[in-house]
Design an enzyme around this catalytic site. Structure first.
Site, PDB file in Angstrom:
ATOM      1  N   ASP A  10      60.188  39.625  24.779  1.00  0.00           N
ATOM      2  CA  ASP A  10      60.287  38.923  23.502  1.00  0.00           C
ATOM      3  C   ASP A  10      60.190  37.405  23.697  1.00  0.00           C
ATOM      4  O   ASP A  10      60.647  36.880  24.714  1.00  0.00           O
ATOM      5  CB  ASP A  10      61.618  39.273  22.837  1.00  0.00           C
ATOM      6  N   GLY A  11      59.602  36.735  22.714  1.00  0.00           N
ATOM      7  CA  GLY A  11      59.598  35.280  22.698  1.00  0.00           C
ATOM      8  C   GLY A  11      58.239  34.627  22.883  1.00  0.00           C
ATOM      9  O   GLY A  11      58.151  33.399  23.010  1.00  0.00           O
ATOM     10  N   ARG A  14      57.470  32.217  19.910  1.00  0.00           N
ATOM     11  CA  ARG A  14      58.318  31.023  19.955  1.00  0.00           C
ATOM     12  C   ARG A  14      57.886  30.088  21.090  1.00  0.00           C
ATOM     13  O   ARG A  14      57.928  28.868  20.954  1.00  0.00           O
ATOM     14  CB  ARG A  14      59.789  31.440  20.108  1.00  0.00           C
ATOM     15  N   ASN A  58      54.784  46.260  14.741  1.00  0.00           N
ATOM     16  CA  ASN A  58      54.019  45.038  14.984  1.00  0.00           C
ATOM     17  C   ASN A  58      52.699  44.973  14.215  1.00  0.00           C
ATOM     18  O   ASN A  58      52.077  43.905  14.138  1.00  0.00           O
ATOM     19  CB  ASN A  58      53.724  44.861  16.476  1.00  0.00           C
ATOM     20  N   SER A 186      65.604  47.087  18.918  1.00  0.00           N
ATOM     21  CA  SER A 186      64.386  47.138  18.097  1.00  0.00           C
ATOM     22  C   SER A 186      63.618  48.455  18.221  1.00  0.00           C
ATOM     23  O   SER A 186      62.413  48.470  18.441  1.00  0.00           O
ATOM     24  CB  SER A 186      63.474  45.960  18.449  1.00  0.00           C
ATOM     25  N   GLU A 197      72.559  50.189  30.742  1.00  0.00           N
ATOM     26  CA  GLU A 197      73.263  48.912  30.751  1.00  0.00           C
ATOM     27  C   GLU A 197      72.316  47.862  30.170  1.00  0.00           C
ATOM     28  O   GLU A 197      71.127  47.848  30.501  1.00  0.00           O
ATOM     29  CB  GLU A 197      73.665  48.518  32.181  1.00  0.00           C
TER      30      GLU A 197
END
Length: 230
Positions: A10-11, A14, A58, A186, A197
């Site tokens: 993710d990211g 950004r 998406n 998500s 974990e």
């Protein structure tokens, strides 16, 4: 060491906005991170690595971004196949591939067949994937078996569901990593992450390094996994 690591990458958008670049530049930058992470997992002898490349949600993104992502995917499938073979990595695509273009479907088939004999590591890439879709299609397959008198519905066990999931014979996820600071999964590998974990980090995916991966594994190895036991 974890036997199965899953990563929500993710990211990218950004990262691109922060760099004053179009969104597709973030996805291109992400490719280098993917290569380094796959290479490092292979060196660490991690048996299974699953990457969330494109979710079933998406498609709602801008058409130009989706089209660009698909072109990047097609190029990667063509370019990386022989490199995967040299590194003894089997590629498995999980997700509803029927919605992808014929060219991408053909490239997926080629790569999966070319790497089918590799045993060093299994790289699963989730494309047009959603955890709810995965469980639903598993239930449909089991229902067909019941209708065909191949399965007694009263005797269905969790392992029967697992065998019908897109991840097939892969073990459950031990360590789930998500980058960019978001703290949710998500709709990714919902069944497979029952006792995973979780490790969340603020680093945007294009900036994620093998050192970040080592920190996540180190954190995982310091945890006590009780699986419901006291």
């Amino acid at each position: 060491m974890p036997k199965h690591i899953a990563i929500i990458m993710d990211g990218n958008n950004r990262w691109a906005r922060r760099s004053l670049l179009p969104s597709l530049s973030g996805h291109r930058a992400a490719i280098n991170t993917v290569r380094e992470v796959v290479k490092h997992c292979r060196e660490l002898k991690i048996p299974y690595l699953t990457l969330f490349a494109f979710s079933s949600e998406n498609w709602k993104r801008p058409e130009a971004e989706v089209s660009g992502l698909m072109q990047l995917l097609l190029g990667l499938l063509k370019k990386e196949a022989e490199k995967l073979v040299r590194n003894d990595i089997r590629l498995k695509i999980i997700g509803d591939c029927a919605a992808l273009s014929p060219q991408i479907q053909a490239a997926i088939t080629y790569c999966e067949e070319l790497t089918s004999g590799c045993r060093g590591m299994t790289l699963m890439v989730a494309i047009n994937y959603g955890g709810q879709w995965d469980i639903t299609q598993a239930c449909r397959n089991l229902a067909r078996m019941v209708v065909a008198n191949q399965l007694d519905p009263d005797h269905i066990q969790p392992r029967d569901v697992e065998e019908q999931l897109a991840s097939g014979d892969a073990p459950p996820v031990d360590l789930m990593i998500r980058t960019s600071g978001e703290k949710r999964i998500s709709n990714f590998l919902l069944w497979q992450c029952a006792y995973a974990e979780f490790f969340f980090c603020n680093t945007l995916w294009p900036d994620f390094t093998v050192r970040d991966l080592d920190l996540a594994i180190e954190d995982f190895r310091g945890r006590e996994r009780r699986f419901g036991r006291s």
